[in-house]
Every structure is written in structure tokens, then in C-alpha cells.
Design a protein around this motif. Sequence first.
Motif, mmCIF file in Angstrom:
data_model
loop_
_atom_site.group_PDB
_atom_site.id
_atom_site.type_symbol
_atom_site.label_atom_id
_atom_site.label_comp_id
_atom_site.label_asym_id
_atom_site.label_seq_id
_atom_site.Cartn_x
_atom_site.Cartn_y
_atom_site.Cartn_z
ATOM 1 N N ILE A 36 0.861 -1.119 0.128
ATOM 2 C CA ILE A 36 -0.132 -0.020 -0.024
ATOM 3 C C ILE A 36 0.810 1.187 -0.079
ATOM 4 O O ILE A 36 0.476 2.181 -0.796
ATOM 5 N N GLU A 37 2.062 1.199 0.731
ATOM 6 C CA GLU A 37 2.889 2.420 0.818
ATOM 7 C C GLU A 37 3.466 2.754 -0.670
ATOM 8 O O GLU A 37 3.715 4.023 -0.842
ATOM 9 N N GLN A 38 3.270 1.714 -1.373
ATOM 10 C CA GLN A 38 3.946 1.986 -3.030
ATOM 11 C C GLN A 38 2.632 2.638 -3.780
ATOM 12 O O GLN A 38 3.116 3.089 -4.809
ATOM 13 N N GLN A 39 1.509 2.217 -3.485
ATOM 14 C CA GLN A 39 0.380 2.614 -4.256
ATOM 15 C C GLN A 39 -0.125 3.954 -4.032
ATOM 16 O O GLN A 39 -0.924 4.699 -4.599
ATOM 17 N N MET A 40 0.255 4.417 -2.949
ATOM 18 C CA MET A 40 0.021 5.777 -2.333
ATOM 19 C C MET A 40 1.111 6.949 -2.645
ATOM 20 O O MET A 40 2.057 6.458 -2.390
ATOM 21 N N THR A 41 0.583 8.075 -2.667
ATOM 22 C CA THR A 41 1.714 9.226 -2.665
ATOM 23 C C THR A 41 2.020 9.324 -1.115
ATOM 24 O O THR A 41 1.424 8.896 -0.238
ATOM 25 N N PRO A 42 3.419 9.901 -0.952
ATOM 26 C CA PRO A 42 3.615 10.187 0.625
ATOM 27 C C PRO A 42 2.434 10.951 1.255
ATOM 28 O O PRO A 42 2.186 10.737 2.280
ATOM 29 N N GLU A 43 1.855 11.839 0.590
ATOM 30 C CA GLU A 43 0.931 12.613 1.217
ATOM 31 C C GLU A 43 -0.409 11.863 1.439
ATOM 32 O O GLU A 43 -0.951 12.070 2.763
ATOM 33 N N GLY A 49 -2.731 8.266 7.934
ATOM 34 C CA GLY A 49 -2.281 7.953 9.356
ATOM 35 C C GLY A 49 -1.172 6.561 9.236
ATOM 36 O O GLY A 49 -1.076 6.134 10.141
ATOM 37 N N LEU A 50 -1.160 6.040 7.971
ATOM 38 C CA LEU A 50 -0.358 4.760 7.825
ATOM 39 C C LEU A 50 1.152 5.025 8.061
ATOM 40 O O LEU A 50 1.641 4.050 8.663
#
Length: 171
Positions: A36-43, A49-50
Motif C-alpha cells: 500500500i505504501e507504494q500505491q499511495m503518494t507520500p501525502e 495515518g499509515l
Amino acid sequence: MPSVTARRLRPLALATTLLATLALAPAAFAQDGKPIEQQMTPEQFRAAGLDQLSAEQLANLNAWLNRTLDVETTKAAKLAKEKVEDENRGFFDFGSSEPVRSRLQGPFHGFAKGRQYTLENGQVWRQTDGASLAGVELDSPAVEVSPSLIGSAWYLKVEGYNTRAKVERVK
């Protein structure tokens, strides 16, 4: 004007495409199993809250998402297949071969070659043989359209009568 065969095959092609799309859509959304952290932008990751999760919690979340995605993809593919088979029952050798049980819309005046019968479920069947059932006047009778044991023929039977008419699905 397209041939009768071409007009009948169009819904089947559309249904098959829909089935494939529904089966693949969740997998496409998952972006090839990326965490999931690669599917979302850092923002987005921070806004959700991840970034507060530990590495172990994040790994558990990703594992859960992948399992859920697999289960939901399997369910969606199964439901899409069942829907396509049910909606296309009676078209050539495509769809389910389970009998269709419904009611006719409106009055039934017996069988006659070329007559069309519209079911409550929206299916339309046309009689192709010379079977007759004269003198019958019924309002929205229960019917069953079932496949033959051999071949690809379908037969319409009105509840309470033994006469069956050979039919083909036109809609």
C-alpha cells in the motif's frame, strides 16, 4: 443490416468482455500486489495515518489487503460469470443450461408457430415449431423453458399443460 446471427452474438461478446473486465478490475486496482505504501503518494500515506504504523503492522495490513483482494476478486469473478450465464441462457450453447422458470407477461392464447412469448424476467422467446395448444386463455401463466436432453433446442411448457413448444431465445 447485420445478420440475425451477428445481432445475437453481439450481446454474448459484450457479456464475455464484461466478465473479463470484472474479473480483472480488482487485480488492476491492486497494482500487481504492490504494498500500500507504494500505491499511495507520500501525502496520501501520511493523511491516512499509515506512517504511524510499525513495520510489522504495515506488513500485516498489506497481507490482509492482499488476502481480501484475492477473496473479493474470486467472488466478483464468480458473480460476474453467474450473471453472464443467467442472462444469456438459451442463446446458442452459451450460458447456463438450467431451466428458466418465470411467468409470461400478459395473456397467453395458446401456442402457434412464430409467436413470441415475453417472460417477466425480460427474456423473449419465439416458437419455431408447429406445436399447438388451442382454446387456451390464461393470464400471466407460470412457464418453464428447458433445454432438450440432446442438442441445443429449448422448449416452453405452460404450467398445467403437457404440450411443449420448441422455442429460440430472441432477447
